[in-house]
Design a protein around this motif. Structure first.
Motif, PDB file in Angstrom:
ATOM      1  N   ASP A   4       4.576  -9.343  -7.646  1.00 36.07           N
ATOM      2  CA  ASP A   4       5.316  -8.425  -6.809  1.00 36.07           C
ATOM      3  C   ASP A   4       4.970  -6.992  -7.173  1.00 36.07           C
ATOM      4  OD1 ASP A   4       6.640 -10.438  -5.479  1.00 36.07           O
ATOM      5  OD2 ASP A   4       8.307 -10.472  -6.898  1.00 36.07           O
ATOM      6  N   SER A   5       5.444  -6.079  -6.384  1.00 43.74           N
ATOM      7  CA  SER A   5       5.269  -4.668  -6.647  1.00 43.74           C
ATOM      8  C   SER A   5       5.788  -4.335  -8.037  1.00 43.74           C
ATOM      9  CB  SER A   5       6.046  -3.856  -5.605  1.00 43.74           C
ATOM     10  OG  SER A   5       6.117  -2.508  -5.969  1.00 43.74           O
ATOM     11  N   VAL A   6       5.071  -3.450  -8.727  1.00 43.68           N
ATOM     12  CA  VAL A   6       5.533  -3.017 -10.032  1.00 43.68           C
ATOM     13  C   VAL A   6       6.354  -1.742  -9.919  1.00 43.68           C
ATOM     14  CG1 VAL A   6       3.698  -4.136 -11.318  1.00 43.68           C
ATOM     15  CG2 VAL A   6       3.356  -1.816 -10.509  1.00 43.68           C
ATOM     16  N   ASP A   7       6.598  -1.310  -8.693  1.00 40.06           N
ATOM     17  CA  ASP A   7       7.457  -0.161  -8.447  1.00 40.06           C
ATOM     18  C   ASP A   7       8.890  -0.560  -8.779  1.00 40.06           C
ATOM     19  OD1 ASP A   7       8.993   1.560  -5.965  1.00 40.06           O
ATOM     20  OD2 ASP A   7       7.500   2.605  -7.168  1.00 40.06           O
ATOM     21  N   SER A   8       9.724   0.396  -9.075  1.00 43.25           N
ATOM     22  CA  SER A   8      11.090   0.086  -9.509  1.00 43.25           C
ATOM     23  C   SER A   8      12.035  -0.256  -8.367  1.00 43.25           C
ATOM     24  CB  SER A   8      11.655   1.271 -10.304  1.00 43.25           C
ATOM     25  OG  SER A   8      11.675   2.424  -9.488  1.00 43.25           O
ATOM     26  N   ILE A  71       3.351   1.098  -5.903  1.00 42.82           N
ATOM     27  CA  ILE A  71       2.249   0.409  -6.560  1.00 42.82           C
ATOM     28  C   ILE A  71       2.429  -1.093  -6.373  1.00 42.82           C
ATOM     29  CG2 ILE A  71       1.034   0.041  -8.738  1.00 42.82           C
ATOM     30  CD1 ILE A  71       2.507   2.664  -9.694  1.00 42.82           C
ATOM     31  N   TYR A  72       1.378  -1.721  -5.886  1.00 40.68           N
ATOM     32  CA  TYR A  72       1.360  -3.167  -5.732  1.00 40.68           C
ATOM     33  C   TYR A  72       0.289  -3.719  -6.649  1.00 40.68           C
ATOM     34  CZ  TYR A  72       3.859  -2.013  -1.487  1.00 40.68           C
ATOM     35  OH  TYR A  72       4.769  -1.515  -0.594  1.00 40.68           O
ATOM     36  N   GLU A  73       0.491  -4.941  -7.109  1.00 43.58           N
ATOM     37  CA  GLU A  73      -0.546  -5.592  -7.900  1.00 43.58           C
ATOM     38  C   GLU A  73      -0.714  -7.015  -7.397  1.00 43.58           C
ATOM     39  OE1 GLU A  73      -0.360  -5.039 -12.113  1.00 43.58           O
ATOM     40  OE2 GLU A  73      -1.701  -6.715 -12.471  1.00 43.58           O
ATOM     41  N   HIS A  75      -3.668 -10.221  -7.669  1.00 39.90           N
ATOM     42  CA  HIS A  75      -4.911 -10.754  -8.236  1.00 39.90           C
ATOM     43  C   HIS A  75      -5.546  -9.742  -9.190  1.00 39.90           C
ATOM     44  CE1 HIS A  75      -4.427 -13.837  -5.186  1.00 39.90           C
ATOM     45  NE2 HIS A  75      -4.359 -12.879  -4.274  1.00 39.90           N
ATOM     46  N   ASP A  76      -4.712  -9.074 -10.005  1.00 45.02           N
ATOM     47  CA  ASP A  76      -5.127  -8.090 -11.013  1.00 45.02           C
ATOM     48  C   ASP A  76      -5.606  -6.758 -10.438  1.00 45.02           C
ATOM     49  OD1 ASP A  76      -4.495  -9.860 -13.102  1.00 45.02           O
ATOM     50  OD2 ASP A  76      -6.486 -10.780 -12.983  1.00 45.02           O
ATOM     51  N   LEU A  77      -5.529  -6.564  -9.125  1.00 43.03           N
ATOM     52  CA  LEU A  77      -5.894  -5.291  -8.517  1.00 43.03           C
ATOM     53  C   LEU A  77      -4.636  -4.473  -8.269  1.00 43.03           C
ATOM     54  CD1 LEU A  77      -7.980  -3.404  -7.110  1.00 43.03           C
ATOM     55  CD2 LEU A  77      -7.387  -4.597  -4.976  1.00 43.03           C
ATOM     56  N   ARG A  78      -4.646  -3.230  -8.732  1.00 41.42           N
ATOM     57  CA  ARG A  78      -3.549  -2.297  -8.448  1.00 41.42           C
ATOM     58  C   ARG A  78      -3.869  -1.548  -7.161  1.00 41.42           C
ATOM     59  NH1 ARG A  78      -0.483  -0.079 -12.896  1.00 41.42           N
ATOM     60  NH2 ARG A  78      -1.106   1.992 -12.214  1.00 41.42           N
ATOM     61  N   VAL A  79      -2.881  -1.484  -6.250  1.00 39.37           N
ATOM     62  CA  VAL A  79      -3.036  -0.789  -4.972  1.00 39.37           C
ATOM     63  C   VAL A  79      -1.972   0.297  -4.903  1.00 39.37           C
ATOM     64  CG1 VAL A  79      -3.025  -1.019  -2.456  1.00 39.37           C
ATOM     65  CG2 VAL A  79      -3.914  -2.885  -3.879  1.00 39.37           C
ATOM     66  N   PHE A  80      -2.415   1.529  -4.631  1.00 39.80           N
ATOM     67  CA  PHE A  80      -1.517   2.682  -4.551  1.00 39.80           C
ATOM     68  C   PHE A  80      -1.360   3.090  -3.091  1.00 39.80           C
ATOM     69  CE2 PHE A  80      -4.101   3.897  -8.533  1.00 39.80           C
ATOM     70  CZ  PHE A  80      -3.412   3.001  -9.325  1.00 39.80           C
ATOM     71  N   VAL A  81      -0.100   3.286  -2.655  1.00 40.36           N
ATOM     72  CA  VAL A  81       0.173   3.707  -1.281  1.00 40.36           C
ATOM     73  C   VAL A  81       1.168   4.868  -1.323  1.00 40.36           C
ATOM     74  CG1 VAL A  81       0.972   3.006   1.008  1.00 40.36           C
ATOM     75  CG2 VAL A  81      -0.160   1.330  -0.474  1.00 40.36           C
ATOM     76  N   ASP A  82       0.804   5.981  -0.687  1.00 39.08           N
ATOM     77  CA  ASP A  82       1.697   7.139  -0.639  1.00 39.08           C
ATOM     78  C   ASP A  82       2.812   6.897   0.373  1.00 39.08           C
ATOM     79  OD1 ASP A  82       1.010   8.797   2.038  1.00 39.08           O
ATOM     80  OD2 ASP A  82      -0.802   7.842   1.252  1.00 39.08           O
ATOM     81  N   PRO A  83       3.942   7.598   0.227  1.00 31.59           N
ATOM     82  CA  PRO A  83       5.098   7.360   1.112  1.00 31.59           C
ATOM     83  C   PRO A  83       4.804   7.568   2.599  1.00 31.59           C
ATOM     84  CG  PRO A  83       5.744   8.717  -0.755  1.00 31.59           C
ATOM     85  CD  PRO A  83       4.250   8.584  -0.814  1.00 31.59           C
TER      86      PRO A  83
END
Length: 124
Positions: A4-8, A71-73, A75-83
């Motif tokens: 799941d997302s590692v965002d809080s 931040i999403y993770e 398959h070991d890939l971190r994906v960053f998405v701005d608001p």
């Protein structure tokens, strides 16, 4: 392994972006070839003005997420998405396609109401 997302944020209300295993493998390979640390760096997925339908996708590698990124993770890939981009691409799936016609990353976005003929831009 997908996580799941590692965002809080609350997982129940958190908008989701999925990444297929093939897309993650391709992105991680490219990230490694750039010499970036995949524990911190990641793929930035964003939406920008442009194209004949009004909006287009953008992708690039970033050394680290910005403070306000989701931040999403997967398959070991971190994906960053701005608001600002998140509202256009929530619920999307990032995939990697290879074939005779085209090869590359593709965003399957459920929010799209129309796309241009070449599929490079969209409208929500």
């Amino acid at each position: 392994m997908s996580t799941d997302s590692v965002d809080s944020g609350d997982a129940q209300t958190q908008p989701e972006i999925e990444v297929t295993e093939e897309a993650a493998e391709q992105a991680l390979s490219l990230l490694e070839s750039e010499g970036l640390d995949d524990d911190v760096a990641g793929l930035r997925l964003f939406v920008q003005q442009g194209g004949c339908a009004g909006l287009s996708y953008g992708m690039r590698f970033d050394d680290a997420p910005d403070e306000d990124d989701t931040i999403y993770e997967h398959h070991d890939l971190r994906v960053f998405v701005d608001p600002a981009s998140l509202k256009y691409i929530e619920g999307s799936v990032l995939d990697y396609e290879s074939g005779l016609q085209a090869e590359g990353f593709h965003v399957d976005n459920p929010n799209v109401v129309s796309e241009c003929g070449c599929g490079e831009s969209f409208r929500t």
